[in-house]
Scaffold this motif. Structure first.
Motif, short mmCIF file in Angstrom:
data_model
loop_
_atom_site.label_atom_id
_atom_site.label_comp_id
_atom_site.label_asym_id
_atom_site.label_seq_id
_atom_site.Cartn_x
_atom_site.Cartn_y
_atom_site.Cartn_z
N ALA A 41 0.85 -1.19 0.00
CA ALA A 41 0.00 0.00 0.00
C ALA A 41 0.89 1.24 0.00
O ALA A 41 2.01 1.22 0.52
N THR A 42 0.40 2.31 -0.57
CA THR A 42 1.19 3.53 -0.73
C THR A 42 1.88 3.99 0.56
O THR A 42 3.07 4.29 0.54
N PRO A 43 1.17 4.03 1.70
CA PRO A 43 1.88 4.48 2.92
C PRO A 43 3.03 3.55 3.30
O PRO A 43 4.01 3.99 3.88
N HIS A 44 2.92 2.28 2.97
CA HIS A 44 3.97 1.32 3.32
C HIS A 44 5.16 1.41 2.36
O HIS A 44 6.30 1.19 2.77
N SER A 45 4.88 1.70 1.11
CA SER A 45 5.94 1.67 0.11
C SER A 45 6.49 3.06 -0.23
O SER A 45 7.41 3.17 -1.04
N ALA A 46 5.98 4.10 0.40
CA ALA A 46 6.46 5.46 0.13
C ALA A 46 7.95 5.57 0.43
O ALA A 46 8.45 4.95 1.36
N GLN A 51 12.76 5.07 3.85
CA GLN A 51 13.93 5.70 4.45
C GLN A 51 13.90 5.58 5.96
O GLN A 51 14.93 5.32 6.59
N TRP A 52 12.73 5.74 6.56
CA TRP A 52 12.59 5.59 8.02
C TRP A 52 12.99 4.17 8.42
O TRP A 52 13.76 3.98 9.36
N LEU A 53 12.48 3.18 7.70
CA LEU A 53 12.78 1.78 8.02
C LEU A 53 14.26 1.49 7.86
O LEU A 53 14.86 0.80 8.69
N GLN A 54 14.88 2.05 6.83
CA GLN A 54 16.32 1.86 6.62
C GLN A 54 17.14 2.52 7.74
O GLN A 54 18.11 1.95 8.22
N ARG A 55 16.74 3.73 8.11
CA ARG A 55 17.47 4.47 9.14
C ARG A 55 17.56 3.66 10.43
O ARG A 55 18.58 3.64 11.11
N TYR A 56 16.48 2.95 10.78
CA TYR A 56 16.48 2.19 12.02
C TYR A 56 16.81 0.71 11.80
O TYR A 56 16.77 -0.07 12.74
N GLY A 57 17.13 0.35 10.58
CA GLY A 57 17.54 -1.02 10.30
C GLY A 57 16.42 -2.03 10.40
O GLY A 57 16.67 -3.20 10.66
N TRP A 58 15.20 -1.60 10.19
CA TRP A 58 14.07 -2.52 10.24
C TRP A 58 13.90 -3.18 8.88
O TRP A 58 13.99 -2.52 7.83
N GLY A 59 13.65 -4.46 8.88
CA GLY A 59 13.44 -5.19 7.63
C GLY A 59 11.97 -5.28 7.28
O GLY A 59 11.10 -5.01 8.11
N ILE A 60 11.73 -5.69 6.06
CA ILE A 60 10.36 -5.87 5.59
C ILE A 60 10.25 -7.27 5.02
O ILE A 60 11.04 -7.67 4.16
N LEU A 61 9.28 -8.01 5.51
CA LEU A 61 8.96 -9.31 4.95
C LEU A 61 8.00 -9.03 3.80
O LEU A 61 6.89 -8.55 4.03
N PRO A 62 8.42 -9.26 2.57
CA PRO A 62 7.57 -8.87 1.44
C PRO A 62 6.25 -9.62 1.43
O PRO A 62 6.17 -10.76 1.87
N HIS A 63 5.24 -8.97 0.95
CA HIS A 63 3.90 -9.55 0.87
C HIS A 63 3.57 -9.79 -0.60
O HIS A 63 3.37 -8.84 -1.34
#
Length: 136
Positions: A41-46, A51-63
Motif C-alpha cells: 500500500a502507498t503508505p507502506h511503500s512510500a 527511508q525511516w525503516l532503513q534508518r532504524y535497520g528494520w526489515g520488511i517481509l515482502p507480501h
C-alpha cells in the motif's frame, strides 16, 4: 500539506510510536532487529517510509501480490468477526462501534497468538509454491 504528506506523517508517527513501544516492552528486540510484514500500500511503500525503516535497520517481509491468506486480518480476524456480526442490525454507527469494541475486548490473547503463529506455516506454503496464491 497535501494528502500524501499527511499520510506519510501519520505513518511515520505510527512507526515512531511502535518503535517506542518495542523499546519499552521488549528492549532486546530493537538490538536484534525488527521485521515488519505489510503489503505494498502507498503508505507502506512510500520513499519516506522506506527511508525511516532503513534508518532504524528494520526489515520488511515482502507480501506477495494477491495473497490475502498472508494477512492476519484477512485469514484470521475477519471470518470470526463476520460470524459474530451475522444477523445483527445496528441503528447507529455508534452501536456498531460499541459492539466491535465489546467483541475485541472479550477476545482471549490466544486468539491473536494463534493468528500470528499460523503465519509461519502459511509463509512456508507460499515459499514452497514460489509465491503463488495459497489456498486454505
Amino acid at each position: 500539506m497535501d494528502v500524501k504528506q499527511r499520510t506519510w506523517l501519520k505513518r511515520n508517527s505510527t512507526l515512531d510510536r511502535l518503535k517506542e513501544a518495542i523499546r519499552r516492552k521488549r528492549p532486546g528486540l530493537l538490538r536484534r532487529g525488527v521485521v515488519l510484514q505489510h503489503d505494498n500500500a502507498t503508505p507502506h511503500s512510500a520513499n519516506l517510509t522506506q527511508q525511516w525503516l532503513q534508518r532504524y535497520g528494520w526489515g520488511i517481509l515482502p507480501h506477495p501480490a494477491h495473497s490475502p491468506d498472508l494477512a492476519p486480518s484477512d485469514f484470521h480476524l475477519f471470518g470470526p468477526l463476520k460470524r459474530h456480526l451475522g444477523g445483527m442490525a445496528f441503528e447507529t454507527e455508534d452501536d456498531l462501534i460499541s459492539e466491535l469494541r465489546n467483541w475485541f475486548d472479550n477476545l482471549d490473547v490466544d486468539f491473536f497468538r494463534v493468528g500470528i503463529n499460523s503465519l509461519l506455516s502459511r509463509w512456508q506454503k507460499c515459499i514452497d509454491l514460489h509465491g503463488d496464491y495459497v489456498e486454505k
